[in-house]
Scaffold this motif. Structure first.
Motif, PDB file in Angstrom:
ATOM      1  N   GLU A   1       0.778  -0.929  -0.008  1.00  0.00           N
ATOM      2  CA  GLU A   1      -0.232  -0.161   0.283  1.00  0.00           C
ATOM      3  C   GLU A   1       0.594   1.248   0.354  1.00  0.00           C
ATOM      4  O   GLU A   1       2.216   1.589   0.655  1.00  0.00           O
ATOM      5  CB  GLU A   1      -1.438   0.023   1.707  1.00  0.00           C
ATOM      6  CG  GLU A   1      -1.874  -0.938   1.395  1.00  0.00           C
ATOM      7  CD  GLU A   1      -2.398  -0.872   2.077  1.00  0.00           C
ATOM      8  OE1 GLU A   1      -3.173  -1.923   3.546  1.00  0.00           O
ATOM      9  OE2 GLU A   1      -2.844   0.086   2.961  1.00  0.00           O
ATOM     10  N   GLY A   2       0.190   2.092  -0.436  1.00  0.00           N
ATOM     11  CA  GLY A   2       0.763   3.431  -0.681  1.00  0.00           C
ATOM     12  C   GLY A   2       1.166   4.377   0.868  1.00  0.00           C
ATOM     13  O   GLY A   2       0.431   4.107   1.541  1.00  0.00           O
ATOM     14  N   ASN A   3       2.004   5.212   0.998  1.00  0.00           N
ATOM     15  CA  ASN A   3       1.690   6.407   2.355  1.00  0.00           C
ATOM     16  C   ASN A   3       0.844   7.219   2.409  1.00  0.00           C
ATOM     17  O   ASN A   3       0.885   8.040   1.903  1.00  0.00           O
ATOM     18  CB  ASN A   3       3.163   6.463   2.720  1.00  0.00           C
ATOM     19  CG  ASN A   3       4.053   5.022   2.941  1.00  0.00           C
ATOM     20  OD1 ASN A   3       3.444   3.892   2.789  1.00  0.00           O
ATOM     21  ND2 ASN A   3       5.280   4.925   2.323  1.00  0.00           N
ATOM     22  N   LEU A   4       0.647   7.626   3.171  1.00  0.00           N
ATOM     23  CA  LEU A   4      -0.012   9.076   3.493  1.00  0.00           C
ATOM     24  C   LEU A   4       0.739   9.961   4.585  1.00  0.00           C
ATOM     25  O   LEU A   4       0.564   8.952   5.676  1.00  0.00           O
ATOM     26  CB  LEU A   4      -1.211   8.872   3.751  1.00  0.00           C
ATOM     27  CG  LEU A   4      -2.702  10.309   4.493  1.00  0.00           C
ATOM     28  CD1 LEU A   4      -2.360  11.322   3.377  1.00  0.00           C
ATOM     29  CD2 LEU A   4      -3.384   9.611   4.781  1.00  0.00           C
ATOM     30  N   VAL A   5       1.369  10.812   4.545  1.00  0.00           N
ATOM     31  CA  VAL A   5       1.892  11.667   5.689  1.00  0.00           C
ATOM     32  C   VAL A   5       0.952  12.808   5.465  1.00  0.00           C
ATOM     33  O   VAL A   5       0.363  13.764   4.393  1.00  0.00           O
ATOM     34  CB  VAL A   5       3.046  12.088   5.426  1.00  0.00           C
ATOM     35  CG1 VAL A   5       3.694  13.167   6.784  1.00  0.00           C
ATOM     36  CG2 VAL A   5       4.183  10.545   5.244  1.00  0.00           C
ATOM     37  N   VAL A   6       0.181  14.106   6.333  1.00  0.00           N
ATOM     38  CA  VAL A   6      -0.240  14.867   6.730  1.00  0.00           C
ATOM     39  C   VAL A   6       0.604  16.134   7.770  1.00  0.00           C
ATOM     40  O   VAL A   6       0.752  15.713   8.647  1.00  0.00           O
ATOM     41  CB  VAL A   6      -1.726  14.776   7.197  1.00  0.00           C
ATOM     42  CG1 VAL A   6      -1.984  16.093   6.980  1.00  0.00           C
ATOM     43  CG2 VAL A   6      -2.626  14.022   6.097  1.00  0.00           C
ATOM     44  N   ASP A   7       1.035  16.711   7.374  1.00  0.00           N
ATOM     45  CA  ASP A   7       1.826  18.114   8.080  1.00  0.00           C
ATOM     46  C   ASP A   7       1.202  19.622   8.068  1.00  0.00           C
ATOM     47  O   ASP A   7       0.733  19.820   6.959  1.00  0.00           O
ATOM     48  CB  ASP A   7       3.079  17.878   7.900  1.00  0.00           C
ATOM     49  CG  ASP A   7       4.371  17.240   8.311  1.00  0.00           C
ATOM     50  OD1 ASP A   7       4.789  16.496   7.370  1.00  0.00           O
ATOM     51  OD2 ASP A   7       4.187  16.594   9.648  1.00  0.00           O
ATOM     52  N   ALA A   8       1.619  19.902   8.738  1.00  0.00           N
ATOM     53  CA  ALA A   8       0.634  21.525   8.659  1.00  0.00           C
ATOM     54  C   ALA A   8       1.389  22.777   9.728  1.00  0.00           C
ATOM     55  O   ALA A   8       2.415  22.107  10.928  1.00  0.00           O
ATOM     56  CB  ALA A   8      -0.811  21.636   9.978  1.00  0.00           C
ATOM     57  N   GLU A   9       1.629  23.675   8.981  1.00  0.00           N
ATOM     58  CA  GLU A   9       2.423  24.860   9.810  1.00  0.00           C
ATOM     59  C   GLU A   9       1.783  25.613  10.635  1.00  0.00           C
ATOM     60  O   GLU A   9       0.734  26.477   9.429  1.00  0.00           O
ATOM     61  CB  GLU A   9       3.194  24.553   8.819  1.00  0.00           C
ATOM     62  CG  GLU A   9       4.181  25.578   8.732  1.00  0.00           C
ATOM     63  CD  GLU A   9       5.660  24.806  10.325  1.00  0.00           C
ATOM     64  OE1 GLU A   9       6.176  24.134   9.324  1.00  0.00           O
ATOM     65  OE2 GLU A   9       6.292  26.031  10.629  1.00  0.00           O
TER      66      GLU A   9
END
Lengths: 243, 260, 244
Positions: free
Chosen positions: B68-76
């Motif tokens: 499976e592909g990866n998901l990363v979420v970041d917020a600034e």
């Protein structure tokens, strides 16, 4: 979508993989006053999940510029010990531990009489020594008792449980395979075993009907935990003296 | 002083800008604004403005999801958005915002990650969503989640050179395959705010300062709940939680329509 | 419909935060309790304290928060031209102004304050005033106030101090009798000992602290002191000591 290593079934003939009924807790253990150098301390376990909490303070707050003039500054620090999981975890803070520290502090700030200690800091340290799901719940349960042990004035004790969904059934006190391969994880905390929710986090997909049922089950679960916490607090000071 | 005023308004079923308690400010979604990103969107809710950009690259899959592909979420929380934002490492609030956006997308499998495999068990696409605040006039959470979803809808998969093990670029620009991301679901987040016994949506900055409690609820197209986070202090009863969930489903449909 | 007033606890009963200790408007919440609609609840893990209609709870743990009038043991941590800063075993520091330290006229241009109290000095002193934000001032203007020289300092839980002192000082007297020690106990949980058997005195203090909530304490302490100490001859003249 089945994850690698998922067991075929999580519930067989109405019993979960560890033999529990759907609405049955793992054995819970609670002990108060376990760290002499903390103002107050406690441990709380759901089965193999074991959390230890210690309170330092109220104590002077530095730098002074960050002091709150009319109340104490509540700071919560949640950590997972590197040896708590089957694979060694990275020590120190992570985004997950930051978030959990935050929601625990928010939950507890509802019950602590923060105004009794202006300009100070009240620090709560929680460490997960062994992890088998429901870690933030165990940590919060331990922290609540540790605060009482430290003589911190509170409106009541905060109690926390997890509710999940496995094989389409709602289960109380998520553990092990249910955590890794189950569909839903709902962590809640209430005040004094009642209807005031001070923590709620849910992952997974549920219908509105399921949400309603899960809330009820979680609420009653918290009331059961509350009784355990109260019993542990009473036990702290009613031990017989050994001559 | 201001808090008291905001509380009074809400308790009287009114708001400073004349909206109803269950009314969102004007929602604008602009997809594809950032040319250097594989997918992007700028979302405004009234004066609250956020931008989400997606960069994709090949990566090794996580051990428990080898195909499976990866998901990363970041917020600034960029300091120009709010005088209270300070430069430095991510604050608790920005970590929470990112993680809640992440869970809304991940838990309902919005991205069909099984279709993001490049070389089975070895190389998969990693979808990295970065959300930056541009102006904070309240309700960053809903704006951020909507921007992330819009960016996912806008996203096109880059060309990948398996031999050279890199994304194909011409000068500095990524070459696109033109194919959209495989999406299975359209989650939308609605944060429900509480003052006294009243529940309302899309709090403006001043209203956020007067809150008793809030809860963010992500819903799917068929009205199910796929992620929830009670944030901030305060108490919610089970009756309020159920009312909030229903409100989130109804308003979620409106926000979803704005995605186009 | 008026709720009937009801007291639900006994004196010295152990309660936890959230426990309902009384119902109805006839009872009043004392320190350690709060009112929630018709009920009075405990804020603390501690022992119930009843006085007429006031229901309070004394904590079994917790830091010292200064109160005006408290006699405490403090140590000097800093000095400025006209005042000293003292550690009072609390999250809050305290100030001793020159005017509260001595009645003499002092020319601050010529005199160094360290000639009165220097950093590290330990004193038995009274809390003069505590502001709303816990700004605390002290005064030596009290017959019991004095410097404590040599001896040994120990810390106990502030809420246990009344037990260590005992009714009208009876517990302190008991320990003095069998250990030949002068004992000064501060409301802030600081205890000062000086005399022939400081170790036994300290042991007795710790025993009281650890078992304060278990009845029969006086007998147990007496038994221990009799077994391990030497009673002072009745004719010995006790030196002047402070702290009661």
């Amino acid at each position: 979508m089945a994850k690698a290593g998922a067991p075929e079934k999580l519930i067989i003939h109405g019993k979960r993989l560890d033999g529990r009924k759907l609405d049955e807790f793992r054995p819970m253990k609670a002990e108060v006053g376990v760290i002499p150098r903390s103002e107050g301390s406690a441990t709380f376990s759901f089965g193999e999940t074991k959390a230890l909490a210690g309170v330092q303070g109220p104590r002077p707050m530095h730098p002074k510029g960050l002091q709150e003039p009319t109340r104490t500054k509540l700071r919560c620090y949640y950590f997972m010990a590197p040896f708590a999981t089957s694979e060694r975890g990275r020590p120190g803070r992570s985004r997950r531990s930051t978030e959990i520290s935050m929601v625990v502090a928010e939950a507890l700030s509802n019950v602590i009489f923060l105004e009794d200690y202006p300009k100070t800091a009240l620090d709560i340290f929680m460490e997960i020594l062994q992890a088998n799901a429901s870690t933030r719940c165990a940590a919060l349960n331990a922290a609540s008792m540790a605060l009482a042990d430290a003589g911190i004035p509170m409106r009541d004790i905060v109690s926390s449980v997890s509710v999940g969904k496995a094989d389409g059934e709602i289960v109380l006190d998520v553990a092990g395979a249910e955590d890794n391969f189950g569909d839903v994880d709902l962590a809640v905390a209430t005040v004094g075993g009642g209807d005031a929710f001070v923590l709620l986090q849910m992952d997974g997909i549920i219908t509105m009907e399921e949400f309603k049922k899960m809330l009820e089950i979680a609420k009653h679960g918290c009331a059961t935990v509350y009784a355990q916490q109260k019993a542990a607090l009473m036990k702290r000071y009613t031990a017989e003296v050994s001559e | 002083m201001k808090n008291e005023y905001m509380r009074k308004l809400i308790l009287a079923d009114t708001r400073a800008d004349g909206r109803a308690l269950d009314e969102f400010r004007e929602v604008k979604v602009q997809k594809g604004a950032i040319k250097t990103a594989e997918g992007s969107a700028i979302v405004t809710l009234g004066n609250t403005k956020v931008v989400a950009g997606i960069k994709m690259d090949a990566a090794t899959p996580y051990p428990d999801t080898p195909n499976e592909g990866n998901l990363v979420v970041d917020a600034e929380f960029v300091p120009f958005a709010n005088p209270e934002f300070e430069p430095g490492p991510p604050t608790e609030e920005s970590v929470e915002l990112a993680r809640v956006v992440d869970r809304g997308i991940r838990e309902c499998h919005a991205i069909d990650t099984e279709k993001l495999v490049i070389v089975p068990k070895e190389l998969v696409w990693s979808v990295h969503i970065d959300i930056h605040t541009i102006n904070d006039d309240g309700n960053l959470q809903d704006a951020a989640a909507l921007a992330a979803m819009a960016a996912l809808q806008d996203c096109k998969i880059p060309k990948y050179d398996v031999e050279k093990k890199q994304v194909v670029k011409v000068e500095t620009f990524v070459v696109s395959t033109g194919k959209p991301l495989p999406l299975k679901e359209t989650p939308v987040e609605v944060t429900v705010f509480k003052i006294g016994g009243k529940l309302f949506v899309d709090a403006a900055d001043e209203e956020e300062d007067a809150l008793d409690a809030r809860i963010t609820i992500a819903t799917t197209e068929d009205g199910n709940l796929c992620a929830m986070q009670k944030g901030g202090n305060g108490i919610l009863t089970s009756e309020e939680l159920l009312r909030a969930a229903e409100l989130a489903v109804v308003k979620g449909k409106e926000l979803r329509a704005a995605l186009g | 419909m008026e709720k009937k007033s009801e007291l639900l606890v006994k004196e010295k009963q152990l309660v936890a935060p959230g426990d309902v200790v009384a119902r109805g408007l006839e009872y009043l919440p004392g320190s350690g309790c709060y009112r929630k609609t018709g009920d009075i609840k405990s804020k603390l893990l501690g022992l119930v304290r009843l006085k007429d209609r006031v229901v309070g709870v004394t904590p079994l743990a917790g830091v010292y928060i200064p109160k005006p009038g408290d006699g405490i043991i403090a140590s000097v941590t800093d000095l400025q031209s006209t005042f000293w800063i003292l550690d009072i075993n609390s999250p809050y520091d305290a100030i001793l102004q020159l005017g509260e330290a001595t009645a003499e006229y002092v020319d601050t241009a010529k005199t160094d304050l360290s000639s009165f109290f220097d950093v590290g000095d330990v004193v038995y002193i009274k809390v003069l005033n505590v502001s709303h934000s816990k700004h605390t001032t002290l005064t030596m203007n009290d017959y019991r106030a004095k410097k404590l020289i040599a001896g040994r300092l120990m810390k106990v839980t502030p809420s246990k101090v009344p037990r260590i002192i005992g009714k009208e000082g009876s517990m302190i007297e008991l320990i003095k009798k069998y250990t030949g020690c002068h004992i000064v106990v501060g409301q802030n949980g600081m205890v000062w000992l000086k005399g022939s058997n400081e170790a036994l005195a300290a042991k007795a203090v710790l025993k009281i602290e650890g078992e304060a909530h278990i009845s029969g304490l006086t007998d147990r302490v007496t038994a221990m002191l009799k077994a391990e100490g030497t009673p002072e001859p009745e004719t010995a003249q006790p030196e002047e000591e402070g702290g009661a």
